[in-house]
Design an enzyme around this catalytic site. Structure first.
Site, PDB file in Angstrom:
ATOM      1  N   MET A  84       0.823  -1.209   0.000  1.00 45.29           N
ATOM      2  CA  MET A  84       0.000   0.000   0.000  1.00 45.29           C
ATOM      3  C   MET A  84       0.859   1.261   0.000  1.00 45.29           C
ATOM      4  O   MET A  84       0.558   2.220  -0.713  1.00 45.29           O
ATOM      5  CB  MET A  84      -0.924   0.010   1.220  1.00 45.29           C
ATOM      6  CG  MET A  84      -1.703   1.309   1.332  1.00 45.29           C
ATOM      7  SD  MET A  84      -3.033   1.202   2.521  1.00 45.29           S
ATOM      8  CE  MET A  84      -3.503   2.934   2.622  1.00 45.29           C
ATOM      9  N   HIS A 183     -10.403  -0.421   3.690  1.00 47.03           N
ATOM     10  CA  HIS A 183     -10.774  -1.541   2.808  1.00 47.03           C
ATOM     11  C   HIS A 183     -11.111  -2.796   3.614  1.00 47.03           C
ATOM     12  O   HIS A 183     -10.445  -3.822   3.535  1.00 47.03           O
ATOM     13  CB  HIS A 183      -9.670  -1.816   1.795  1.00 47.03           C
ATOM     14  CG  HIS A 183      -8.292  -1.874   2.371  1.00 47.03           C
ATOM     15  ND1 HIS A 183      -7.853  -2.898   3.160  1.00 47.03           N
ATOM     16  CD2 HIS A 183      -7.262  -1.013   2.286  1.00 47.03           C
ATOM     17  CE1 HIS A 183      -6.613  -2.687   3.511  1.00 47.03           C
ATOM     18  NE2 HIS A 183      -6.231  -1.538   3.000  1.00 47.03           N
ATOM     19  N   TYR A 621      -0.424 -13.847  17.697  1.00 46.05           N
ATOM     20  CA  TYR A 621      -0.048 -12.483  18.076  1.00 46.05           C
ATOM     21  C   TYR A 621       1.171 -12.527  18.997  1.00 46.05           C
ATOM     22  O   TYR A 621       1.238 -13.362  19.893  1.00 46.05           O
ATOM     23  CB  TYR A 621      -1.140 -11.808  18.890  1.00 46.05           C
ATOM     24  CG  TYR A 621      -2.531 -11.774  18.316  1.00 46.05           C
ATOM     25  CD1 TYR A 621      -3.029 -10.608  17.732  1.00 46.05           C
ATOM     26  CD2 TYR A 621      -3.369 -12.886  18.396  1.00 46.05           C
ATOM     27  CE1 TYR A 621      -4.328 -10.549  17.250  1.00 46.05           C
ATOM     28  CE2 TYR A 621      -4.666 -12.832  17.905  1.00 46.05           C
ATOM     29  CZ  TYR A 621      -5.134 -11.660  17.332  1.00 46.05           C
ATOM     30  OH  TYR A 621      -6.419 -11.612  16.866  1.00 46.05           O
ATOM     31  N   HIS A 693      -5.103  -3.777  18.088  1.00 47.68           N
ATOM     32  CA  HIS A 693      -5.086  -3.641  19.548  1.00 47.68           C
ATOM     33  C   HIS A 693      -4.237  -2.440  19.968  1.00 47.68           C
ATOM     34  O   HIS A 693      -3.323  -2.550  20.771  1.00 47.68           O
ATOM     35  CB  HIS A 693      -4.560  -4.941  20.179  1.00 47.68           C
ATOM     36  CG  HIS A 693      -5.448  -6.120  19.910  1.00 47.68           C
ATOM     37  ND1 HIS A 693      -5.001  -7.417  19.860  1.00 47.68           N
ATOM     38  CD2 HIS A 693      -6.780  -6.187  19.659  1.00 47.68           C
ATOM     39  CE1 HIS A 693      -6.013  -8.238  19.602  1.00 47.68           C
ATOM     40  NE2 HIS A 693      -7.103  -7.511  19.466  1.00 47.68           N
ATOM     41  N   ASN A 741      -6.201 -10.167  23.774  1.00 51.29           N
ATOM     42  CA  ASN A 741      -6.836  -9.044  23.092  1.00 51.29           C
ATOM     43  C   ASN A 741      -7.159  -7.949  24.112  1.00 51.29           C
ATOM     44  O   ASN A 741      -7.348  -8.227  25.285  1.00 51.29           O
ATOM     45  CB  ASN A 741      -8.120  -9.505  22.408  1.00 51.29           C
ATOM     46  CG  ASN A 741      -7.912 -10.750  21.573  1.00 51.29           C
ATOM     47  OD1 ASN A 741      -7.360 -11.728  22.051  1.00 51.29           O
ATOM     48  ND2 ASN A 741      -8.347 -10.730  20.348  1.00 51.29           N
TER      49      ASN A 741
HETATM   50  C1  LIG Z   1     -11.897  -4.939  14.018  1.00 56.69           C
HETATM   51  C2  LIG Z   1     -11.475  -5.042  15.453  1.00 56.69           C
HETATM   52  C3  LIG Z   1     -11.463  -6.270  16.082  1.00 56.69           C
HETATM   53  C4  LIG Z   1     -11.095  -6.375  17.412  1.00 56.69           C
HETATM   54  N1  LIG Z   1     -11.201  -7.577  18.037  1.00 56.69           N
HETATM   55  C5  LIG Z   1     -11.048  -7.630  19.385  1.00 56.69           C
HETATM   56  C6  LIG Z   1     -11.391  -8.796  20.111  1.00 56.69           C
HETATM   57  O1  LIG Z   1     -11.914  -9.779  19.559  1.00 56.69           O
HETATM   58  N2  LIG Z   1     -11.176  -8.791  21.453  1.00 56.69           N
HETATM   59  C7  LIG Z   1     -10.652  -7.714  22.112  1.00 56.69           C
HETATM   60  O2  LIG Z   1     -10.437  -7.786  23.306  1.00 56.69           O
HETATM   61  N3  LIG Z   1     -10.354  -6.587  21.449  1.00 56.69           N
HETATM   62  C8  LIG Z   1     -10.580  -6.512  20.114  1.00 56.69           C
HETATM   63  N4  LIG Z   1     -10.358  -5.334  19.460  1.00 56.69           N
HETATM   64  C9  LIG Z   1      -9.838  -4.189  20.224  1.00 56.69           C
HETATM   65  C10 LIG Z   1     -10.859  -3.530  21.136  1.00 56.69           C
HETATM   66  O3  LIG Z   1     -12.118  -3.458  20.520  1.00 56.69           O
HETATM   67  C11 LIG Z   1     -10.335  -2.154  21.514  1.00 56.69           C
HETATM   68  O4  LIG Z   1      -9.105  -2.311  22.193  1.00 56.69           O
HETATM   69  C12 LIG Z   1     -11.281  -1.371  22.407  1.00 56.69           C
HETATM   70  O5  LIG Z   1     -12.533  -1.195  21.780  1.00 56.69           O
HETATM   71  C13 LIG Z   1     -10.689  -0.006  22.729  1.00 56.69           C
HETATM   72  O6  LIG Z   1     -11.586   0.701  23.536  1.00 56.69           O
HETATM   73  P1  LIG Z   1     -11.513   2.289  23.695  1.00 56.69           P
HETATM   74  O7  LIG Z   1     -12.632   2.656  24.604  1.00 56.69           O
HETATM   75  O8  LIG Z   1     -10.142   2.652  24.059  1.00 56.69           O
HETATM   76  O9  LIG Z   1     -11.719   2.907  22.299  1.00 56.69           O
HETATM   77  P2  LIG Z   1     -12.813   2.591  21.096  1.00 56.69           P
HETATM   78  O10 LIG Z   1     -13.426   1.266  21.271  1.00 56.69           O
HETATM   79  O11 LIG Z   1     -12.117   2.884  19.825  1.00 56.69           O
HETATM   80  O12 LIG Z   1     -13.950   3.677  21.334  1.00 56.69           O
HETATM   81  C14 LIG Z   1     -13.777   5.028  21.027  1.00 56.69           C
HETATM   82  C15 LIG Z   1     -15.141   5.668  20.825  1.00 56.69           C
HETATM   83  O13 LIG Z   1     -14.977   7.059  20.653  1.00 56.69           O
HETATM   84  C16 LIG Z   1     -15.746   7.508  19.552  1.00 56.69           C
HETATM   85  N5  LIG Z   1     -15.065   8.686  19.019  1.00 56.69           N
HETATM   86  C17 LIG Z   1     -13.892   8.726  18.344  1.00 56.69           C
HETATM   87  N6  LIG Z   1     -13.596   9.999  18.047  1.00 56.69           N
HETATM   88  C18 LIG Z   1     -14.580  10.763  18.556  1.00 56.69           C
HETATM   89  C19 LIG Z   1     -14.815  12.156  18.562  1.00 56.69           C
HETATM   90  N7  LIG Z   1     -13.955  13.015  18.002  1.00 56.69           N
HETATM   91  N8  LIG Z   1     -15.943  12.614  19.143  1.00 56.69           N
HETATM   92  C20 LIG Z   1     -16.842  11.749  19.709  1.00 56.69           C
HETATM   93  N9  LIG Z   1     -16.655  10.423  19.715  1.00 56.69           N
HETATM   94  C21 LIG Z   1     -15.524   9.945  19.165  1.00 56.69           C
HETATM   95  C22 LIG Z   1     -15.781   6.334  18.630  1.00 56.69           C
HETATM   96  O14 LIG Z   1     -16.888   6.420  17.759  1.00 56.69           O
HETATM   97  C23 LIG Z   1     -15.871   5.165  19.605  1.00 56.69           C
HETATM   98  O15 LIG Z   1     -17.207   4.905  19.955  1.00 56.69           O
HETATM   99  C24 LIG Z   1     -10.700  -5.214  18.125  1.00 56.69           C
HETATM  100  C25 LIG Z   1     -10.695  -3.980  17.486  1.00 56.69           C
HETATM  101  C26 LIG Z   1     -11.097  -3.877  16.172  1.00 56.69           C
HETATM  102  C27 LIG Z   1     -11.116  -2.520  15.519  1.00 56.69           C
END
Ligand SMILES: Cc1cc2nc3c(=O)[nH]c(=O)nc-3n(C[C@H](O)[C@H](O)[C@H](O)COP(=O)(O)OP(=O)(O)OC[C@H]3O[C@@H](n4cnc5c(N)ncnc54)[C@H](O)[C@@H]3O)c2cc1C
Ligand SMILES: *[C@@H]1O[C@H](CO)[C@@H](O)[C@H](O)[C@H]1NC(C)=O
Ligand SMILES: *[C@@H]1O[C@H](CO)[C@@H](O)[C@H](O)[C@H]1NC(C)=O
Ligand SMILES: *[C@@H]1O[C@H](CO)[C@@H](O)[C@H](O)[C@H]1NC(C)=O
Ligand SMILES: *[C@@H]1O[C@H](CO)[C@@H](O)[C@H](O)[C@H]1NC(C)=O
Ligand SMILES: *[C@@H]1O[C@H](CO)[C@@H](O)[C@H](O)[C@H]1NC(C)=O
Ligand SMILES: *[C@@H]1O[C@H](CO)[C@@H](O)[C@H](O)[C@H]1NC(C)=O
Ligand SMILES: *[C@@H]1O[C@H](CO)[C@@H](O)[C@H](O)[C@H]1NC(C)=O
Ligand SMILES: *[C@@H]1O[C@H](CO)[C@@H](O)[C@H](O)[C@H]1NC(C)=O
Length: 767
Positions: A84, A183, A621, A693, A741
């Protein structure tokens, strides 16, 4: 051979099926144009890319991209150089009945910029068409054969190219320079057999092309490019007449848990979330045909197939360099639900004093009371589809590995395996949207604003007075906290830094990028900028996807059928909260560890699921103990970007991971009944992708990052250094990666952070 990979951007990595998958192109004659292509198609998605060349290759070729669409939406692309980054990319999508295409190039893993070099594309209208399921774009690419490293060379007989597919529309489909959403529907590599793509008829085919357009972009005549609408910097924000004790920014797991605990303590709390709600009960409209009260995200069996099924795109953030959920619930809605209780060393090794396991254990207890996760989610107490578990557990126990109950024995993470643990409750995806939010949603001191994106903090020196937000139609509003009120950031490890940079908090060069950029953000005067190492400590688990064949009789559950109509038996069981639909996609998780050349113990996790007839996918991982880190920054358009990749940057990480892979390869290859499709550790390493993560971009620690000897952005009360009332509670503050995770660790830390914030609160009860 160059190793190909769109490192860091792969959603679900390419997994070879049991039958020999051919990555080579083959001959194909397009009936619409009569052009003879060498063409490669991805069987799983229906994506195709074809090339036709003259007998004497110079710098032009004819190409054809076929992009499968989801409800008429999506874009497809090709990397003419393979990877990419640093290569010439071509992306195309339909806009109504016409075609839009553009040449791109990027240094970083985020929506690529338009290409500024001397190459152009011209549509071949006869070979361009769109129907409800597919879009085909045929074009002459002039000046596009630039040579390595940007593209293949005129003299190459064959070349590894890269493909990418999204089922989400570009943000501004009419514009060739549109932001391209992640993507999520797939990407990978294929080999174009260039020497077999040559034809004496080439020049007659070229005559079908329209006149070439600009070097950077092309669109058919009926399309008028329009710039991305950005709020005018001069638009005067309105000011909300309501104020709060706390404004929590970001409704992911950390934000919901914190907002809920603050509201429970009678504070007047506003939770600001940029995405929509994902539950039908809160207004989600993407319900399943066979159950109007459930979306695909609710059904545990679909948890590992959301990308493949093309449903995830609308819920992903567009302005970050990897995958993150931008929907109420954040990552807990789009993730694969894996829920690994952290082991004590996950905190004990690198978290500051006050945050060791003994300090946060009570917070973990509070979390598990509400959101324990499950290793046995079916209400009838049975586990379904256990053939893979039998095969792998007998392989591992045969080598002396220990079978553990991972909830009971979270600290046994060396040569251990377990039934998977998922965040599932009552047969549906759990997580704070279900386990915390309803507890305060109806209280009159709790407020939730969806589809409201925080742009920046409004502050006077170290005191944050409010948050400037933007609504879906671009309206800008300032929402204030009471005198004595506080703001808590929880936008996720890749988005919290954007809000900080936009508020004049972070390295000066990043804040200057905002100042000189196109987002129209109002920064505080430079004298009030707070120079903290925001973005500097970025960490992520590197992930390696390997495909293992077995001579056993298991197969992958058909998740496509769950979207349309599961079998009568599965539906009947599910109506009782039981059966295979209540389980996530994995069948076994394992862990082990080794010691690096630097004396550091590193852990590894394997998450294993059936992928086909007798084949399984192991997602491996490198986890806790990894010493690599990268740098997250921001670009002029306001997207966060990877300035330095965070994976395997240290020699000790590379060496230890290589040794782990070699051991596993050896164990599998000498086993009876199992074999690998890729038996070289180097090849597996080359297929490294992001583990999704991300942590560490606003690291917590006692060493104030404003000083040259300091590395931390928040103190051990989670307060941002140099501010009076700004806190961060999401994955950004984690100084280290967990063994499993991230989500359970994120939730434990948020529970602990909420308590820490309340303990310091001097503003008393609600207004
Ligand atoms: C595709 C994928 C698969 C995953 N699989 C796993 C798994 O199976 N098991 C596991 O343990 N972890 C998994 N993870 C990781 C895990 O989901 C994350 O570590 C966790 O959700 C992080 O939590 P957080 O609250 O830090 O942030 P996030 O979950 O990213 O939440 C941030 C929130 O803030 C909001 N936001 C962002 N910017 C703004 C803004 N400017 N204004 C207002 N709102 C905003 C977003 O919409 C979101 O709702 C995965 C992550 C992804 C993306
Ligand atoms: C694919 O093409 C390469 C290069 O021409 C060749 O070495 C290889 O054998 C081919 N593989 C298959 C499966 O045809
Ligand atoms: C749509 O286009 C694709 C690709 O050209 C083709 O395979 C498919 O049959 C078409 N579908 C319909 C309904 O015409
Ligand atoms: C705030 O403004 C809204 C309309 O914008 C109005 O309905 C409401 O009564 C006002 N509240 C207060 C406390 O003034
Ligand atoms: C749909 O799912 C919900 C939640 O699991 C369940 O309560 C309900 O009975 C289901 N309805 C049908 C028609 O299956
Ligand atoms: C967005 O804000 C603007 C300006 O305050 C307002 O006119 C518009 O109605 C708001 N739109 C929505 C969907 O809330
Ligand atoms: C595999 O399972 C199928 C369906 O259960 C069965 O028909 C077949 O005989 C099994 N094959 C082997 C080798 O066990
Ligand atoms: C899976 O189910 C879908 C939808 O019911 C069906 O079209 C497809 O053929 C099935 N795939 C397999 C491998 O059975
Ligand atoms: C770091 O620098 C600050 C200010 O320059 C100083 O007060 C502090 O003692 C230093 N800390 C260490 C561990 O050297």
């Amino acid at each position: 051979m160059r190793s190909f990979l769109t490192r860091g951007l792969v959603a679900l990595s390419v997994v070879l099926g049991a039958s020999a998958v051919n990555y080579n192109s083959s001959a194909y004659t397009d009936s619409a144009t009569g052009i003879d292509f060498q063409r490669w198609c991805d069987e799983g998605t229906g994506y195709c890319f074809g090339v036709a060349l003259p007998e004497t290759v110079e710098s032009d070729f004819i190409g054809q991209l076929t992009v499968p669409l989801s409800e008429s939406k999506g874009w497809g692309g090709v990397s003419l150089g393979g990877q990419m980054t640093e290569n010439l990319l071509l992306a195309t999508w339909p806009n109504g009945d016409s075609a839009v295409a553009s040449l791109r190039k990027t240094k970083v893993y985020s929506s690529p910029d338009t290409f500024s070099g001397d190459a152009s594309i011209a549509e071949i209208p006869k070979g361009t068409s769109v129907n409800s399921t597919h879009f085909t774009y045929t074009f002459l690419c002039s000046g596009c054969i630039i040579g390595t490293p940007t593209t293949f060379s005129a003299s190459d007989d064959s070349y590894l190219m890269g493909w990418a597919l999204s089922k989400t529309n570009p943000s501004t489909p009419g514009s060739p320079s549109s932001v391209l959403p992640y993507h999520a529907a797939g990407n990978g590599a294929f080999r174009m057999l260039l020497s077999q793509a040559k034809s004496a008829q080439y020049s007659t085919w070229v005559d079908m092309a329209e006149a070439p357009t600009t070097p950077t972009a092309s669109s058919s005549a009926s399309v008028t490019p329009s710039a991305t609408p950005t709020p005018s910097p001069n638009a005067l924000p309105t000011v909300s007449n309501v104020t709060y004790d706390y404004i929590v920014v970001g409704g992911g797991p950390a934000g919901i848990i914190t907002a809920e605990r603050l509201a429970e303590a009678n504070k007047k709390v506003l939770l600001v979330e940029r995405g929509v709600a994902s539950l039908v009960s809160m207004g989600a409209t993407d319900s399943l045909p066979w159950n109007q009260s459930l979306t695909p995200f609710d059904v545990p069996a679909l948890g590992t197939s959301l990308s493949k099924l093309g449903v995830i795109g609308d819920y992903l953030c567009e302005d970050v360099p990897g995958m993150a959920g931008c929907v109420l619930g954040g990552g807990t809605i789009v993730n694969a639900m894996v829920f690994i209780h952290p082991q004590s060393v996950d905190f004990d090794d690198k978290w500051p004093s006050g945050w060791k396991w003994q300090d946060v254990e009570a917070a973990a207890g509070r979390l598990y009371e509400r959101n324990p996760g499950s290793t046995l989610p079916s209400a009838d107490g049975r586990r379904y589809d256990q053939s893979l578990y039998k095969v792998l557990s007998s392989f591992l126990s045969g080598m002396g590995w220990q079978s553990v109950d991972q909830h009971e024995q979270p600290n046994v993470k060396h040569m251990a395996y377990s039934h998977p643990s998922w965040s599932i409750g009552d047969g549906v995806r759990a997580g704070p949207v279900r386990s915390y939010l309803p507890l305060v949603q109806d209280r009159d001191n709790f407020f939730l604003r969806l589809q409201t994106k925080a742009r920046r903090l409004v502050r006077r020196g170290g005191r944050v007075t409010g948050v400037e937000v933007e609504n879906v139609t671009g309206g800008i509003e300032i929402i204030n906290v009471h005198a004595g009120g506080k703001v808590v950031l929880a936008a996720g490890a890749m988005s919290t830094p954007r809000i900080l940079f936009n508020s004049g908090i972070g390295p000066v060069d990043q804040v200057k990028t905002v100042q000189d950029g196109s987002t129209g953000i109002t920064l505080p005067p430079q004298a009030e900028w707070i120079d903290l190492p925001v973005g500097q400590g970025l960490k992520d688990h590197p992930m390696f996807t390997v495909s293992v064949n077995s001579n056993s009789n298991f197969t992958a559950y058909n998740t496509s059928s769950v979207m349309s109509s599961p079998s009568a038996l599965d539906r009947r069981l599910y109506a009782q909260g039981s059966g295979i639909l209540t389980q996530g996609g994995h069948r076994l998780q394992f862990w082990t560890s080794n010691e690096g050349t630097d004396g550091v113990t590193r852990f590894y996790q394997g998450s294993c699921s059936p992928s086909g007839e007798g084949t399984m996918t192991m997602k491996l991982y490198l986890t806790h103990g990894a010493t690599s880190s990268g740098v997250l920054g921001i670009n002029a358009a306001g997207s966060t970007i990877l300035e330095t990749d965070p994976w395997l940057t240290t020699a000790a990480d590379k060496e230890a991971t290589t040794r782990f892979l070699e051991g596993l390869i050896n164990d599998i290859e000498t086993s009876s009944g199992l074999s690998l499709q890729d038996t070289s550790a180097q090849d597996i390493l080359a297929q490294m992708t992001s583990g999704d993560h991300w942590v560490g971009t606003a690291k917590m620690g006692p060493d104030d990052g404003r000083h040259s000897n300091g590395t931390s952005v928040v103190d051990t009360n989670t307060k941002v250094y140099g501010t009076e009332n700004l806190f961060i509670v999401d994955a950004s503050i984690h100084p280290d990666l967990p063994t499993g995770n991230t989500q359970a660790m994120v939730m434990v830390a948020a529970e602990a952070a909420a308590a820490r914030i309340l303990a310091q609160d001097s503003i008393g009860g609600a207004a």
